[in-house]
Design a protein around this motif. Sequence first.
Motif, PDB file in Angstrom:
ATOM      1  N   GLU A   1       0.815  -1.204   0.000  1.00 19.94           N
ATOM      2  CA  GLU A   1       0.000   0.000   0.000  1.00 19.94           C
ATOM      3  C   GLU A   1       0.853   1.261   0.000  1.00 19.94           C
ATOM      4  O   GLU A   1       0.401   2.305  -0.439  1.00 19.94           O
ATOM      5  CB  GLU A   1      -0.963  -0.018   1.192  1.00 19.94           C
ATOM      6  N   GLN A   2       2.071   1.172   0.503  1.00 25.23           N
ATOM      7  CA  GLN A   2       2.969   2.315   0.485  1.00 25.23           C
ATOM      8  C   GLN A   2       3.626   2.495  -0.880  1.00 25.23           C
ATOM      9  O   GLN A   2       4.101   3.571  -1.199  1.00 25.23           O
ATOM     10  CB  GLN A   2       4.043   2.167   1.555  1.00 25.23           C
ATOM     11  N   SER A   3       3.669   1.457  -1.696  1.00 20.11           N
ATOM     12  CA  SER A   3       4.282   1.545  -3.012  1.00 20.11           C
ATOM     13  C   SER A   3       3.410   2.384  -3.933  1.00 20.11           C
ATOM     14  O   SER A   3       2.232   2.609  -3.672  1.00 20.11           O
ATOM     15  CB  SER A   3       4.468   0.147  -3.611  1.00 20.11           C
ATOM     16  N   TYR A   4       3.992   2.836  -5.039  1.00 19.11           N
ATOM     17  CA  TYR A   4       3.202   3.645  -5.961  1.00 19.11           C
ATOM     18  C   TYR A   4       2.069   2.837  -6.574  1.00 19.11           C
ATOM     19  O   TYR A   4       1.003   3.377  -6.864  1.00 19.11           O
ATOM     20  CB  TYR A   4       4.072   4.314  -7.028  1.00 19.11           C
ATOM     21  N   ARG A   5       2.244   1.528  -6.728  1.00 20.43           N
ATOM     22  CA  ARG A   5       1.156   0.708  -7.265  1.00 20.43           C
ATOM     23  C   ARG A   5      -0.012   0.671  -6.283  1.00 20.43           C
ATOM     24  O   ARG A   5      -1.162   0.839  -6.671  1.00 20.43           O
ATOM     25  CB  ARG A   5       1.631  -0.715  -7.558  1.00 20.43           C
TER      26      ARG A   5
ATOM     27  N   GLN B   1      -0.716   2.859  -4.015  1.00 25.89           N
ATOM     28  CA  GLN B   1      -1.325   4.185  -3.986  1.00 25.89           C
ATOM     29  C   GLN B   1      -2.221   4.410  -5.201  1.00 25.89           C
ATOM     30  O   GLN B   1      -3.325   4.938  -5.083  1.00 25.89           O
ATOM     31  CB  GLN B   1      -0.246   5.256  -3.935  1.00 25.89           C
ATOM     32  N   ALA B   2      -1.733   4.003  -6.380  1.00 31.21           N
ATOM     33  CA  ALA B   2      -2.516   4.199  -7.603  1.00 31.21           C
ATOM     34  C   ALA B   2      -3.797   3.365  -7.586  1.00 31.21           C
ATOM     35  O   ALA B   2      -4.849   3.822  -8.038  1.00 31.21           O
ATOM     36  CB  ALA B   2      -1.671   3.844  -8.834  1.00 31.21           C
ATOM     37  N   LEU B   3      -3.718   2.149  -7.052  1.00 32.42           N
ATOM     38  CA  LEU B   3      -4.916   1.310  -6.991  1.00 32.42           C
ATOM     39  C   LEU B   3      -5.951   1.872  -6.025  1.00 32.42           C
ATOM     40  O   LEU B   3      -7.148   1.648  -6.202  1.00 32.42           O
ATOM     41  CB  LEU B   3      -4.537  -0.122  -6.602  1.00 32.42           C
ATOM     42  N   LYS B   4      -5.506   2.586  -5.009  1.00 36.83           N
ATOM     43  CA  LYS B   4      -6.450   3.239  -4.105  1.00 36.83           C
ATOM     44  C   LYS B   4      -7.046   4.498  -4.741  1.00 36.83           C
ATOM     45  O   LYS B   4      -8.190   4.845  -4.501  1.00 36.83           O
ATOM     46  CB  LYS B   4      -5.753   3.646  -2.802  1.00 36.83           C
ATOM     47  N   MET B   5      -6.250   5.156  -5.566  1.00 35.37           N
ATOM     48  CA  MET B   5      -6.607   6.459  -6.113  1.00 35.37           C
ATOM     49  C   MET B   5      -7.523   6.382  -7.336  1.00 35.37           C
ATOM     50  O   MET B   5      -8.414   7.215  -7.507  1.00 35.37           O
ATOM     51  CB  MET B   5      -5.304   7.169  -6.499  1.00 35.37           C
ATOM     52  N   TYR B   6      -7.292   5.398  -8.187  1.00 31.11           N
ATOM     53  CA  TYR B   6      -7.998   5.318  -9.467  1.00 31.11           C
ATOM     54  C   TYR B   6      -8.930   4.114  -9.513  1.00 31.11           C
ATOM     55  O   TYR B   6      -8.678   3.103  -8.858  1.00 31.11           O
ATOM     56  CB  TYR B   6      -6.992   5.200 -10.621  1.00 31.11           C
ATOM     57  N   PRO B   7      -9.974   4.191 -10.337  1.00 33.40           N
ATOM     58  CA  PRO B   7     -10.830   3.004 -10.515  1.00 33.40           C
ATOM     59  C   PRO B   7     -10.047   1.911 -11.237  1.00 33.40           C
ATOM     60  O   PRO B   7      -9.142   2.192 -12.015  1.00 33.40           O
ATOM     61  CB  PRO B   7     -11.989   3.521 -11.371  1.00 33.40           C
TER      62      PRO B   7
ATOM     63  N   ASN C   1       9.754   9.175 -10.877  1.00 33.64           N
ATOM     64  CA  ASN C   1       8.856  10.324 -10.782  1.00 33.64           C
ATOM     65  C   ASN C   1       7.499   9.834 -10.272  1.00 33.64           C
ATOM     66  O   ASN C   1       6.648   9.415 -11.052  1.00 33.64           O
ATOM     67  CB  ASN C   1       8.720  11.007 -12.141  1.00 33.64           C
ATOM     68  N   ASN C   2       7.316   9.867  -8.962  1.00 37.87           N
ATOM     69  CA  ASN C   2       6.099   9.364  -8.334  1.00 37.87           C
ATOM     70  C   ASN C   2       5.467  10.432  -7.446  1.00 37.87           C
ATOM     71  O   ASN C   2       5.551  10.366  -6.218  1.00 37.87           O
ATOM     72  CB  ASN C   2       6.406   8.106  -7.512  1.00 37.87           C
TER      73      ASN C   2
END
Length: 125
Positions: free
Chosen positions: A28-32, A34-40, A69-70
């Motif tokens: 959950e701390q990784s950019y993946r 974060q992105a899965l939480k942020m986007y549908p 670049n994250n």
Amino acid sequence: MTQKKTSMNKDRLNQIVTEARRNQELREQSYRGQALKMYPWVCGRCAREFDHKNLNELTVHHKDHDHDNNPPDGSNWELLCLYCHDNEHSKYEQMRFGSLQPGKSSAPAATHNPFADLKTLLNKK
């Protein structure tokens, strides 16, 4: 079953659960994560939808191709399925090495016609 064996099984189970929770927190701390939480959970190109069963086929693509670049707002990320992600990187590599010009077709025009002599071959018979 002996008391000692049951205690060992519980200890092992507790260890597995603790490790799984720690791994989830790291994801959950990784950019993946974060992105899965942020986007549908939808591919940004082909609009294929994903659920927990096939979520491993959804990837995070860095728009500027810089994996360092994250930004926390996710402005450099988009979710793409494996196929669209592969296609995006293929286009990028072609442009990078000069075989694809922006705004032009990636394939050269075909000049060979495999059926050019077909009429003459049919007329000879």
